[in-house]
Design an enzyme around this catalytic site. Structure first.
Site, PDB file in Angstrom:
ATOM      1  N   ASP A 121       0.840  -1.195   0.000  1.00 12.04           N
ATOM      2  CA  ASP A 121       0.000   0.000   0.000  1.00 12.04           C
ATOM      3  C   ASP A 121       0.883   1.256   0.000  1.00 12.04           C
ATOM      4  OD1 ASP A 121      -2.194  -1.648   0.193  1.00 12.04           O
ATOM      5  OD2 ASP A 121      -2.327  -1.457   2.384  1.00 12.04           O
TER       6      ASP A 121
HETATM    7  N1  URA Z   1      -1.312  -5.934   3.730  1.00  7.34           N
HETATM    8  C1  URA Z   1      -1.787  -4.685   3.757  1.00  7.34           C
HETATM    9  O1  URA Z   1      -2.818  -4.424   4.349  1.00  7.34           O
HETATM   10  N2  URA Z   1      -1.084  -3.732   3.129  1.00  7.34           N
HETATM   11  C2  URA Z   1       0.076  -3.966   2.492  1.00  7.34           C
HETATM   12  O2  URA Z   1       0.675  -3.048   1.951  1.00  7.34           O
HETATM   13  C3  URA Z   1       0.560  -5.282   2.469  1.00  7.34           C
HETATM   14  C4  URA Z   1      -0.146  -6.256   3.085  1.00  7.34           C
END
Ligand code: URA
Length: 238
Positions: free
Chosen positions: A103
């Protein structure tokens, strides 16, 4: 392959620019100045130098990036800077892409490559590649959460997660944990905690399969994988 393609592939410019470079007598093949762009070279056998520096032909690039927050795991984006924007022109020339997504606000290990086959192998749900995350959680994380994650939890869209391994480092109003998951559903770690009524406030990926984030690699920086790291990614050795 043609010498001009060899040099162009190795980021010495367009075919036109390479022609100019060759004319300047900067290029040698097996110790002899070579000016003919059409000259055939075998990357496995011939030694090519530019201004005396050997040029090793490589088709694929494998980079470990310590992803900072604020950049998106994409090759292009209209709004935000991407992980590719963090690379220099030489690396960008290979057209790498991120293997999986973190993310925008997530930090940590991200592999960048142009090797589609390897990326596919690492991302295939069948391969069960474990991804380890460190997270800070708003809420008291308990053994019940560990048990729930081991069994699998139901996400907001009804998806049942595969067994995941939760290690509680600190159980408090702000808890600290490590979680290993073998899947990569959208916002998976955040949504797994949401299913337990808790919120992830900080998330960092520590490893992917046997590939660990180099603790010496500063946030926002990247480096090529070492031979050992590369070998550790091959599925046969997992
Ligand atoms: N899980 C998440 O919620 N975000 C990420 O970036 C990776 C795994």
């Amino acid at each position: 392959m043609r010498l001009d393609k060899f040099l162009s592939d190795m980021a010495f410019g367009s075919r036109k620019e390479v022609k100019v470079l060759l004319k300047s007598k900067a290029v040698e093949v097996n110790g002899h100045v070579e000016k003919d762009p059409k000259q055939h070279v075998d990357p496995d056998k011939d030694t090519v130098t530019v201004n005396g520096e050997p040029v090793v032909y490589q088709e694929f690039i494998y980079l470990m990036l310590h992803k900072p927050p604020g950049v998106v795991s994409a090759t292009e984006d209209t709004r935000d800077p991407t992980v590719i924007d963090l690379l220099g022109p030489t690396e960008q020339h290979f057209k790498p892409f991120p293997v999986g997504r973190l993310d925008k606000d997530t930090e940590g290990l991200l592999l960048l490559t142009n090797d589609g086959k390897l990326a596919h192998e690492l991302l295939s749900p069948k391969k069960d590649v474990g991804k380890r995350y460190y997270a800070q959680i708003n809420g008291v994380v308990t053994e019940e959460d560990s048990e729930a994650f081991k069994r699998g939890v139901t996400l907001d869209d009804g998806y049942e997660t595969k067994p995941a391994e939760l290690t509680i480092l600190k159980s408090d109003d702000i808890s600290e944990i490590e979680l290993v998951i073998t899947e990569g559903k959208f916002h998976q770690v955040k949504r797994m905690f949401e299913s337990r009524g808790k919120r992830v406030t900080y998330l960092k990926r520590l490893s992917m399969g046997k590939l660990k984030l180099d603790p010496e690699l500063k946030i926002g920086h990247y480096r090529p994988l070492t031979e050992e790291e590369f070998a550790s990614l091959r599925p046969a050795k997992q």
